[in-house]
Design a protein around this motif. Structure first.
Motif, PDB file in Angstrom:
ATOM      1  N   MET A   1       2.216   6.845   6.122  1.00 47.35           N
ATOM      2  CA  MET A   1       1.531   5.915   7.015  1.00 47.35           C
ATOM      3  C   MET A   1       2.155   5.907   8.413  1.00 47.35           C
ATOM      4  SD  MET A   1       1.010   2.832   4.376  1.00 47.35           S
ATOM      5  CE  MET A   1      -0.276   2.884   3.150  1.00 47.35           C
TER       6      MET A   1
ATOM      7  N   ASN B   1       7.198  13.144  -4.777  1.00 53.66           N
ATOM      8  CA  ASN B   1       6.161  13.165  -5.817  1.00 53.66           C
ATOM      9  C   ASN B   1       5.561  14.553  -5.989  1.00 53.66           C
ATOM     10  OD1 ASN B   1       6.021  10.679  -7.006  1.00 53.66           O
ATOM     11  ND2 ASN B   1       4.493   9.843  -5.608  1.00 53.66           N
TER      12      ASN B   1
ATOM     13  N   ARG C   1      -3.123   9.539  -6.423  1.00 60.83           N
ATOM     14  CA  ARG C   1      -2.231   9.243  -5.300  1.00 60.83           C
ATOM     15  C   ARG C   1      -0.917  10.014  -5.389  1.00 60.83           C
ATOM     16  NH1 ARG C   1      -4.019   3.110  -5.917  1.00 60.83           N
ATOM     17  NH2 ARG C   1      -5.999   3.302  -4.845  1.00 60.83           N
ATOM     18  N   ARG C   2      -0.526  10.353  -6.592  1.00 61.17           N
ATOM     19  CA  ARG C   2       0.661  11.211  -6.698  1.00 61.17           C
ATOM     20  C   ARG C   2       0.334  12.626  -6.236  1.00 61.17           C
ATOM     21  NH1 ARG C   2       2.116   8.000 -11.322  1.00 61.17           N
ATOM     22  NH2 ARG C   2       0.881   9.288 -12.711  1.00 61.17           N
TER      23      ARG C   2
ATOM     24  N   GLN D   1       7.806   6.084 -11.000  1.00 58.16           N
ATOM     25  CA  GLN D   1       6.560   5.426 -11.414  1.00 58.16           C
ATOM     26  C   GLN D   1       5.850   6.176 -12.543  1.00 58.16           C
ATOM     27  OE1 GLN D   1       6.222   2.371 -10.184  1.00 58.16           O
ATOM     28  NE2 GLN D   1       8.101   3.010  -9.142  1.00 58.16           N
TER      29      GLN D   1
ATOM     30  N   GLU E   1       0.830  -1.209   0.000  1.00 55.90           N
ATOM     31  CA  GLU E   1       0.000   0.000   0.000  1.00 55.90           C
ATOM     32  C   GLU E   1       0.866   1.260   0.000  1.00 55.90           C
ATOM     33  OE1 GLU E   1      -4.308  -1.344   1.452  1.00 55.90           O
ATOM     34  OE2 GLU E   1      -3.093  -0.387   2.989  1.00 55.90           O
ATOM     35  N   ALA E   2       2.062   1.175   0.584  1.00 59.43           N
ATOM     36  CA  ALA E   2       2.982   2.323   0.505  1.00 59.43           C
ATOM     37  C   ALA E   2       3.325   2.584  -0.964  1.00 59.43           C
ATOM     38  CB  ALA E   2       4.240   2.055   1.309  1.00 59.43           C
ATOM     39  N   GLY E   3       3.553   1.513  -1.711  1.00 59.57           N
ATOM     40  CA  GLY E   3       3.831   1.660  -3.145  1.00 59.57           C
ATOM     41  C   GLY E   3       2.646   2.269  -3.876  1.00 59.57           C
ATOM     42  N   LEU E   4       1.456   1.816  -3.529  1.00 58.63           N
ATOM     43  CA  LEU E   4       0.253   2.347  -4.183  1.00 58.63           C
ATOM     44  C   LEU E   4       0.100   3.844  -3.889  1.00 58.63           C
ATOM     45  CD1 LEU E   4      -2.368  -0.487  -3.490  1.00 58.63           C
ATOM     46  CD2 LEU E   4      -1.226   0.016  -5.648  1.00 58.63           C
ATOM     47  N   THR E   5       0.352   4.231  -2.628  1.00 56.67           N
ATOM     48  CA  THR E   5       0.181   5.651  -2.286  1.00 56.67           C
ATOM     49  C   THR E   5       1.192   6.535  -3.007  1.00 56.67           C
ATOM     50  OG1 THR E   5       1.644   5.572  -0.374  1.00 56.67           O
ATOM     51  CG2 THR E   5      -0.681   5.113   0.039  1.00 56.67           C
ATOM     52  N   LEU E   6       2.274   5.916  -3.473  1.00 62.49           N
ATOM     53  CA  LEU E   6       3.277   6.694  -4.219  1.00 62.49           C
ATOM     54  C   LEU E   6       2.977   6.707  -5.720  1.00 62.49           C
ATOM     55  CD1 LEU E   6       6.398   5.428  -2.275  1.00 62.49           C
ATOM     56  CD2 LEU E   6       5.515   7.761  -2.266  1.00 62.49           C
ATOM     57  N   GLY E   7       1.856   6.150  -6.086  1.00 65.89           N
ATOM     58  CA  GLY E   7       1.441   6.189  -7.487  1.00 65.89           C
ATOM     59  C   GLY E   7       1.945   5.029  -8.321  1.00 65.89           C
ATOM     60  N   ALA E   8       2.362   3.952  -7.659  1.00 64.16           N
ATOM     61  CA  ALA E   8       2.885   2.807  -8.418  1.00 64.16           C
ATOM     62  C   ALA E   8       1.746   1.963  -8.982  1.00 64.16           C
ATOM     63  CB  ALA E   8       3.767   1.946  -7.521  1.00 64.16           C
ATOM     64  N   ASP E   9       2.042   1.321 -10.078  1.00 63.69           N
ATOM     65  CA  ASP E   9       1.094   0.377 -10.655  1.00 63.69           C
ATOM     66  C   ASP E   9       0.996  -0.835  -9.718  1.00 63.69           C
ATOM     67  OD1 ASP E   9      -0.189  -0.345 -13.501  1.00 63.69           O
ATOM     68  OD2 ASP E   9       0.644  -2.151 -12.590  1.00 63.69           O
TER      69      ASP E   9
ATOM     70  N   PHE F   1      11.653   6.373  -5.855  1.00 63.51           N
ATOM     71  CA  PHE F   1      10.627   5.411  -6.282  1.00 63.51           C
ATOM     72  C   PHE F   1       9.399   6.092  -6.894  1.00 63.51           C
ATOM     73  CE2 PHE F   1       6.820   2.873  -5.587  1.00 63.51           C
ATOM     74  CZ  PHE F   1       7.191   1.641  -6.067  1.00 63.51           C
TER      75      PHE F   1
ATOM     76  N   ASN G   1      -7.265   9.000   0.104  1.00 61.18           N
ATOM     77  CA  ASN G   1      -6.230   8.556  -0.842  1.00 61.18           C
ATOM     78  C   ASN G   1      -6.773   7.507  -1.812  1.00 61.18           C
ATOM     79  OD1 ASN G   1      -3.428   6.766  -1.289  1.00 61.18           O
ATOM     80  ND2 ASN G   1      -3.162   8.968  -1.225  1.00 61.18           N
TER      81      ASN G   1
ATOM     82  N   PHE H   1      10.978   0.384   1.268  1.00 65.81           N
ATOM     83  CA  PHE H   1      11.291  -0.758   0.402  1.00 65.81           C
ATOM     84  C   PHE H   1      12.740  -1.182   0.641  1.00 65.81           C
ATOM     85  CE2 PHE H   1       8.437   2.023  -2.268  1.00 65.81           C
ATOM     86  CZ  PHE H   1       7.283   1.392  -1.853  1.00 65.81           C
TER      87      PHE H   1
ATOM     88  N   ARG I   1      -3.735   6.292  -9.899  1.00 65.73           N
ATOM     89  CA  ARG I   1      -2.300   6.538  -9.736  1.00 65.73           C
ATOM     90  C   ARG I   1      -1.991   8.025  -9.751  1.00 65.73           C
ATOM     91  NH1 ARG I   1       0.896   3.126 -13.939  1.00 65.73           N
ATOM     92  NH2 ARG I   1       2.610   4.154 -12.853  1.00 65.73           N
TER      93      ARG I   1
ATOM     94  N   LEU J   1      -7.390   4.528  -1.141  1.00 66.20           N
ATOM     95  CA  LEU J   1      -6.842   3.187  -0.892  1.00 66.20           C
ATOM     96  C   LEU J   1      -7.993   2.222  -0.648  1.00 66.20           C
ATOM     97  CD1 LEU J   1      -3.703   3.462   1.394  1.00 66.20           C
ATOM     98  CD2 LEU J   1      -3.833   2.654  -0.957  1.00 66.20           C
TER      99      LEU J   1
END
Lengths: 282, 293
Positions: free
Chosen positions: B152, B218, B145-146, B172, A165-173, B168, B119, B158, B142, B121
């Motif tokens: 969090m 971002n 979210r940007r 994207q 979900e951290a990846g998703l919040t950063l706009g990742a696919d 990262f 967001n 990562f 996407r 989510l």
């Protein structure tokens, strides 16, 4: 048809049943030993042993009847086996919506492509006595790979919800966020098959090779043919593991790129929901 | 450059010099930044942000066609329930550009659920969210979210280096952060020279700083913070708090922060909303809403 079945019921059956009884006794001893170490698998082992014996006797009877059947009959038997394999594999993910069709597509694709390829290259004949046993080995291994992929992918997703979900919040696919878990799931499903191929001939001589030698085939050819079978098992497992993981990846996210496969929010099968909704005795 | 999304030059303005160009700062941060030998503009919370407002608006590039008063973030009867459990119930609030809204309430009140909905989510089961007047369902998730960054409770970095984590988000959408840009960002959050550090060797406070800068890379318009200091000790928590405050005021970002700490809400938020059992109990100026806390 009945005559063929009766012909197969000869004196070997009694000997086979005696051997089965011996095998069951040994399994029971192991189960009792496990029980002493608080590993209680009595019920599961009893069910598995009973099911295994009944199913194998049934398959033997079916093969006795269909021993001289055509390719279509063989294909139908393999299709039924694929469905049964999908039911078994999907039990690992009964809380995931659509796990049965996912498993079926993956196993059918993996086993289907490989068996078709073997038939096309004449590595396998359409004779049911050969097609069904060899096909079943390929299906069974595809089933195991499928179940291992499902279990690993599901466990990883649930363990790494935060990172995903951290990846998703950063706009990742979504595919990017679960890429490491796709890799590990497919790898986990292939590993036993890779080990099997590595240890072929050194640690174990599979049944096909032994059977061919008993029936008079050249040991060298029997060895090469056994390699072909195990290599095809690896291919079928790889295809099944990859397809089921990719299908599960698609099912793990909503159309709005939200992770739907989260702890406590998994799909519950209709029967489970019904059981939960029923009044309970206090 | 679309007005709704900050450009990389704005990202670079995260460096201390950006403060001198008239970006607003709250009093406490102005004092703390002075200590760091940075020029600053003194403001009072009661009068909002002062300084060179005209230049501040100019850098924001607001298009003439868009209503000036459109809330940066607005929820409209926002609801979410799972099975028969109500998580968020019919919440309508507006957050203005540059405003900090705190969401407080007891455990299980639906604070994090509310933030997750902002967001996207999670999917609302009722109502919607508007970003600068636009229904967020019209935006690709996407892109949304940007534009609405989220930090969090845990850092969830990562595996790899700090630099890889920071780069990262931009990667994207096909943008590559130059090493100098990463260095500037890390310097801004008090982690100079941390680029090649492995994230497994960071302390909790450092990890949360990386998490914040990873989101800021971002260049979001709004920042959502889900109890970003709850897992940290007091010193680290105050450090993160000061950092967040300075950045959101420096860049005039809209911010919604979930916190269980009313003292933190007093320190950070212009307004506070209280949730209970998924319902909005009250919303208003922090000093009034949390008068007795």
């Amino acid at each position: 048809m009945i005559a063929e079945l009766l012909n197969s019921l000869n004196g070997d059956i009694v000997m086979g049943l005696a051997q089965a009884a011996g095998a069951i006794a040994l399994c029971a001893a192991v189960v009792l030993l496990c029980g002493r170490f608080a590993v209680h698998v009595e019920r599961e082992t009893a069910i598995s042993v009973a099911r295994g014996l009944v199913q194998m006797v049934f398959v033997g009877m079916v093969l006795a009847v269909l021993l001289h059947g055509n390719l279509l009959e063989g294909a139908l038997i393999l299709l039924a086996m694929t469905f049964a394999a999908a039911v078994t594999a999907s039990r690992r993910a009964r809380d995931i919506k659509g796990s049965l069709p996912l498993s079926f597509y993956a196993i059918a694709a993996g086993a289907g492509i490989v068996i078709a390829g073997m038939l096309a290259t004449r590595a396998l004949t359409s004779d049911i006595a050969v097609l069904v046993p060899v096909g079943s080995m390929i299906i069974a291994n595809a089933m195991n790979a499928c179940a291992q992929s499902i279990e690993r992918f599901r466990a990883d997703i649930i363990a790494y919800v935060g990172q995903i979900e951290a990846g998703l919040t950063l706009g990742a696919d979504p595919a990017v966020t679960v890429a490491p878990y796709v890799q590990s799931a497919v790898y986990a499903s292939l590993l036993p098959r890779l080990d099997m191929l590595k240890s072929l001939g050194l640690v174990w001589i599979p049944g096909v090779m032994a059977g061919m030698m008993v029936s008079g085939a050249s040991p060298v050819y029997a060895g090469i043919y056994q390699f072909v079978i195990v290599a095809m098992i690896l291919a079928a497992s790889g295809i099944a593991g990859l397809i089921v993981t990719l299908l599960m990846r698609a099912h793990a996210f909503s159309a709005a790129a939200q992770l739907t496969l989260r702890p406590g929010e998994q799909h519950q099968p209709p029967l489970y929901r019904l059981a939960q909704s029923m009044p309970r005795a206090s | 450059m679309p007005w709704v999304r900050n450009s990389w030059p704005r990202l670079i303005s995260l460096q201390p010099e950006g403060v001198a160009r008239g970006c607003p700062l709250p009093t406490k941060m102005a004092q703390s930044t002075k200590k760091k030998n940075m020029s600053a503009v003194t403001i009072t919370r009661s009068t909002g942000y002062i300084g060179d407002a005209a230049s501040s608006e100019a850098t924001w590039d607001r298009p003439a066609g868009l209503a000036h008063q459109a809330p940066a973030l607005e929820t409209e009867c926002l609801s979410r329930s799972i099975a028969e459990r109500i998580l968020v119930s019919d919440i309508s609030v507006q957050v203005q550009l540059g405003e900090v809204l705190a969401v407080v309430g007891p455990s299980g009140a639906g604070k994090s659920s509310f933030l997750r909905l902002l967001n996207r989510l999670d999917e609302p089961t009722g109502g919607t969210v508007r970003l600068n007047g636009q229904d967020y369902r019209e935006l690709a998730p996407r892109e949304l979210r940007r534009r609405v960054g989220m930090v969090m409770q845990a850092a969830y970095l990562f595996p790899g280096t700090v630099a890889a984590n920071v780069a990262f988000g931009p990667a994207q959408c096909g943008e590559r952060l130059a090493p100098e840009q990463i260095a500037i960002l890390l310097q801004r959050v008090g982690l100079p020279g941390y680029q090649e550090r492995d994230v497994s060797n960071l302390s909790g406070g450092e990890a949360q700083r990386v998490s914040i800068v990873r989101t800021l890379a971002n260049a979001p318009e709004a920042l959502l913070l889900d109890e970003p200091t709850s897992a940290l000790d007091d010193i680290s928590a105050r450090g993160i708090e000061d950092l967040v405050l300075s950045i959101i005021h420096e860049r005039r970002m809209t911010c919604v922060i979930v916190t269980h700490n009313t003292a933190q809400a007093h320190r950070i938020a212009d307004r506070t909303m209280i949730l209970e059992a998924g319902k909005l109990v009250t919303i208003g100026l922090t000093k009034e809403v949390l008068r007795d806390c």
